[in-house]
Design a protein around this motif. Structure first.
Motif, PDB file in Angstrom:
ATOM      1  N   PHE A  18       0.832  -1.216   0.000  1.00 65.34           N
ATOM      2  CA  PHE A  18       0.000   0.000   0.000  1.00 65.34           C
ATOM      3  C   PHE A  18       0.860   1.257   0.000  1.00 65.34           C
ATOM      4  CE2 PHE A  18      -2.295   3.366   2.244  1.00 65.34           C
ATOM      5  CZ  PHE A  18      -3.450   3.449   1.485  1.00 65.34           C
ATOM      6  N   LEU A  19       1.875   1.303   0.850  1.00 65.59           N
ATOM      7  CA  LEU A  19       2.754   2.473   0.908  1.00 65.59           C
ATOM      8  C   LEU A  19       3.506   2.652  -0.410  1.00 65.59           C
ATOM      9  CD1 LEU A  19       4.190   2.121   4.528  1.00 65.59           C
ATOM     10  CD2 LEU A  19       2.463   3.728   3.716  1.00 65.59           C
ATOM     11  N   ASN A  20       3.938   1.553  -0.997  1.00 64.41           N
ATOM     12  CA  ASN A  20       4.615   1.612  -2.290  1.00 64.41           C
ATOM     13  C   ASN A  20       3.697   2.208  -3.353  1.00 64.41           C
ATOM     14  OD1 ASN A  20       6.955   0.458  -4.116  1.00 64.41           O
ATOM     15  ND2 ASN A  20       5.069  -0.203  -5.083  1.00 64.41           N
ATOM     16  N   ALA A  21       2.435   1.774  -3.364  1.00 62.50           N
ATOM     17  CA  ALA A  21       1.479   2.262  -4.355  1.00 62.50           C
ATOM     18  C   ALA A  21       1.199   3.746  -4.172  1.00 62.50           C
ATOM     19  CB  ALA A  21       0.175   1.463  -4.251  1.00 62.50           C
ATOM     20  N   VAL A  22       1.021   4.187  -2.937  1.00 63.12           N
ATOM     21  CA  VAL A  22       0.756   5.603  -2.675  1.00 63.12           C
ATOM     22  C   VAL A  22       1.921   6.462  -3.152  1.00 63.12           C
ATOM     23  CG1 VAL A  22       0.456   7.322  -0.853  1.00 63.12           C
ATOM     24  CG2 VAL A  22      -0.821   5.176  -0.749  1.00 63.12           C
ATOM     25  N   LEU A  23       3.131   6.046  -2.819  1.00 60.10           N
ATOM     26  CA  LEU A  23       4.318   6.810  -3.196  1.00 60.10           C
ATOM     27  C   LEU A  23       4.451   6.931  -4.707  1.00 60.10           C
ATOM     28  CD1 LEU A  23       7.114   8.102  -2.533  1.00 60.10           C
ATOM     29  CD2 LEU A  23       8.056   5.790  -2.599  1.00 60.10           C
ATOM     30  N   HIS A  24       4.401   5.809  -5.414  1.00 60.43           N
ATOM     31  CA  HIS A  24       4.648   5.824  -6.854  1.00 60.43           C
ATOM     32  C   HIS A  24       3.491   6.433  -7.645  1.00 60.43           C
ATOM     33  CE1 HIS A  24       8.448   3.766  -6.767  1.00 60.43           C
ATOM     34  NE2 HIS A  24       7.953   2.788  -6.037  1.00 60.43           N
ATOM     35  N   THR A  25       2.269   6.140  -7.236  1.00 56.62           N
ATOM     36  CA  THR A  25       1.128   6.669  -7.980  1.00 56.62           C
ATOM     37  C   THR A  25       1.029   8.184  -7.837  1.00 56.62           C
ATOM     38  OG1 THR A  25      -0.076   4.595  -7.635  1.00 56.62           O
ATOM     39  CG2 THR A  25      -1.362   6.509  -8.322  1.00 56.62           C
ATOM     40  N   ALA A  26       1.170   8.678  -6.607  1.00 53.53           N
ATOM     41  CA  ALA A  26       1.095  10.124  -6.390  1.00 53.53           C
ATOM     42  C   ALA A  26       2.211  10.842  -7.131  1.00 53.53           C
ATOM     43  CB  ALA A  26       1.163  10.423  -4.892  1.00 53.53           C
ATOM     44  N   ASN A  27       3.406  10.274  -7.115  1.00 53.07           N
ATOM     45  CA  ASN A  27       4.538  10.933  -7.758  1.00 53.07           C
ATOM     46  C   ASN A  27       4.425  10.886  -9.282  1.00 53.07           C
ATOM     47  OD1 ASN A  27       7.203  12.225  -7.334  1.00 53.07           O
ATOM     48  ND2 ASN A  27       7.920  10.472  -8.520  1.00 53.07           N
ATOM     49  N   THR A  28       4.016   9.732  -9.824  1.00 53.60           N
ATOM     50  CA  THR A  28       3.935   9.584 -11.279  1.00 53.60           C
ATOM     51  C   THR A  28       2.883  10.497 -11.887  1.00 53.60           C
ATOM     52  OG1 THR A  28       4.676   7.284 -11.173  1.00 53.60           O
ATOM     53  CG2 THR A  28       3.496   7.960 -13.154  1.00 53.60           C
ATOM     54  N   PHE A  29       1.710  10.546 -11.289  1.00 43.65           N
ATOM     55  CA  PHE A  29       0.616  11.317 -11.880  1.00 43.65           C
ATOM     56  C   PHE A  29       0.632  12.785 -11.473  1.00 43.65           C
ATOM     57  CE2 PHE A  29      -0.774   6.986 -12.471  1.00 43.65           C
ATOM     58  CZ  PHE A  29      -1.318   7.021 -13.732  1.00 43.65           C
ATOM     59  N   SER A  30       1.685  13.202 -10.770  1.00 39.87           N
ATOM     60  CA  SER A  30       1.886  14.631 -10.537  1.00 39.87           C
ATOM     61  C   SER A  30       2.813  15.237 -11.585  1.00 39.87           C
ATOM     62  CB  SER A  30       2.473  14.863  -9.143  1.00 39.87           C
ATOM     63  OG  SER A  30       3.791  14.319  -9.060  1.00 39.87           O
ATOM     64  N   LEU A  31       3.388  14.371 -12.445  1.00 42.02           N
ATOM     65  CA  LEU A  31       4.288  14.846 -13.492  1.00 42.02           C
ATOM     66  C   LEU A  31       3.498  15.463 -14.648  1.00 42.02           C
ATOM     67  CD1 LEU A  31       6.727  11.798 -13.709  1.00 42.02           C
ATOM     68  CD2 LEU A  31       7.121  13.951 -12.508  1.00 42.02           C
ATOM     69  N   PRO A  32       4.028  16.495 -15.267  1.00 43.50           N
ATOM     70  CA  PRO A  32       3.385  17.044 -16.476  1.00 43.50           C
ATOM     71  C   PRO A  32       3.565  16.083 -17.652  1.00 43.50           C
ATOM     72  CG  PRO A  32       5.460  18.166 -16.050  1.00 43.50           C
ATOM     73  CD  PRO A  32       5.225  17.260 -14.870  1.00 43.50           C
ATOM     74  N   LEU A  33       2.493  15.821 -18.358  1.00 40.25           N
ATOM     75  CA  LEU A  33       2.505  14.897 -19.487  1.00 40.25           C
ATOM     76  C   LEU A  33       2.194  15.671 -20.761  1.00 40.25           C
ATOM     77  CD1 LEU A  33       0.408  12.002 -17.879  1.00 40.25           C
ATOM     78  CD2 LEU A  33       2.890  12.304 -17.826  1.00 40.25           C
ATOM     79  N   CYS A  34       3.095  15.634 -21.727  1.00 37.54           N
ATOM     80  CA  CYS A  34       2.875  16.406 -22.956  1.00 37.54           C
ATOM     81  C   CYS A  34       3.306  15.661 -24.213  1.00 37.54           C
ATOM     82  CB  CYS A  34       3.600  17.745 -22.878  1.00 37.54           C
ATOM     83  SG  CYS A  34       5.378  17.616 -22.719  1.00 37.54           S
ATOM     84  N   HIS A  35       3.560  14.346 -24.085  1.00 38.29           N
ATOM     85  CA  HIS A  35       3.940  13.549 -25.252  1.00 38.29           C
ATOM     86  C   HIS A  35       2.812  12.608 -25.664  1.00 38.29           C
ATOM     87  CE1 HIS A  35       7.975  15.090 -25.434  1.00 38.29           C
ATOM     88  NE2 HIS A  35       8.230  14.723 -24.187  1.00 38.29           N
TER      89      HIS A  35
END
Length: 328
Positions: free
Chosen positions: A152-169
């Motif tokens: 659960f902690l792994n998922a929270v860390l990676h999901t929050a960090n990944t989907f906070s990135l700007p996506l433009c490709h």
């Protein structure tokens, strides 16, 4: 969340085929695998829950493994089935976030649980006189809870960090489900290096678990080879080899998928590896664990042949059948 990311309302997943025939073939194959996983893991869960003879640490951890397997395959396969059936590649932004979260929750939790299961086998074979002390009911619950919590902690860390990135490709994900590496390719910022660092840390922790498993089995094999009787050695190996087979399959595919050289990377190879670590294990784990386990097979046989009124079972037949329908 950035404006670039929030402007994306959906992602496009990788299709298994360009023709309708290939899509329907994929649907049929994945449907068969999914139903087999539901049936196999569901039977293990219900059998262990109902038969008091299986209320031991080894089977308690196996029940948790089956729950994780059901969750893992249900995270990726149903959406892939629906897309193939309806000839679409789309997944909503929220659906992609949820799929990513549960994937990075359940797979690391399963790996942590496999590490705990190796400790269980180590204590059972190398320290049998201390088994009841080291693996009492409370200790088993705590270790299983720790495995789930780590995922659960792994998922929270990676999901929050990944989907906070700007996506433009664009919004095309080069995989048949949402996972982090293909999404990082869509990032237009150097901030993806931060998530790459988190992935490296997670892989290092996973490598530590792998070393623990290897050391445990070295000690186990040394102890088994010292058993004088052939029957004793066979019984010890029969309880360890299924777990070792599951660990080997799981670890080898995940390591190769995430650490393979870029020079040999291709969409087809990534697709095959993703299938091998996210879809294949939940379907074959029940077969691996029951194939050499006569005690589990006997309990399953009683369950399936209707011997449900025995006083050895803890719940009544109607309740059991209801659970069976809910699980399958």
């Amino acid at each position: 969340m950035s404006n670039s990311s929030s402007s994306i309302s959906q992602f496009l997943l990788l299709a298994f085929g360009d023709t309708r025939e290939l899509q329907l073939l994929h649907f049929c194959l994945f449907l068969g695998i999914y139903l087999a996983a539901l049936l196999g893991n569901g039977l293990i869960i219900i059998t262990i829950a109902c038969d008091h003879r299986l209320h031991t640490p080894m089977y308690f951890f196996l029940l948790n493994l089956s729950l994780l397997d059901l969750g893992c395959i249900s995270t990726t396969v149903p959406k892939s089935l629906a897309n193939s059936l309806w000839d679409t590649r789309a997944i909503s932004y929220t659906g992609c976030v949820a799929q990513n979260f549960f994937l990075y929750f359940l797979i690391p939790a399963e790996y942590s649980l496999l590490t705990v299961m190796s400790y269980d086998r180590y204590v059972a074979i190398c320290l049998p006189l201390h088994y009841g002390t080291l693996l009492g009911s409370r200790a088993c619950v705590h270790m299983a809870a720790a495995a789930w919590a780590s995922g659960f902690l792994n998922a929270v860390l990676h999901t929050a960090n990944t989907f906070s990135l700007p996506l433009c490709h664009g919004n095309a994900v080069d995989q048949f489900f949402c996972e982090i590496p293909p999404i990082l390719k869509l990032s237009c910022s150097d901030a993806y290096l931060r998530e790459t660092g988190f992935l490296v840390v997670s892989l290092c922790l996973g490598f530590g678990c792998f070393i623990f498993i290897v050391v445990s089995y070295v000690q186990i094999f040394r102890a088994v080879l010292r058993i004088p009787s052939q029957q004793g050695r066979h019984k010890a190996f029969s309880t360890c080899l299924p777990h070792l087979a599951v660990v080997s399959l799981f670890v080898s595919t995940v390591i190769f998928a995430y650490l393979k050289p870029p020079s040999i990377s291709s969409l087809f190879l990534d697709l095959v590896l993703a299938f091998l670590y996210s879809v294949f294990p939940p379907a074959v784990n029940p077969l691996i664990y029951s194939m050499r386990n006569q005690e589990l097979k006997d309990a399953m046989w009683k369950l399936m042949t209707g011997c449900l009124s025995s006083n050895k079972l803890l719940i009544s037949k109607p309740v059991l059948l209801t659970l069976l329908l809910l699980a399958i």
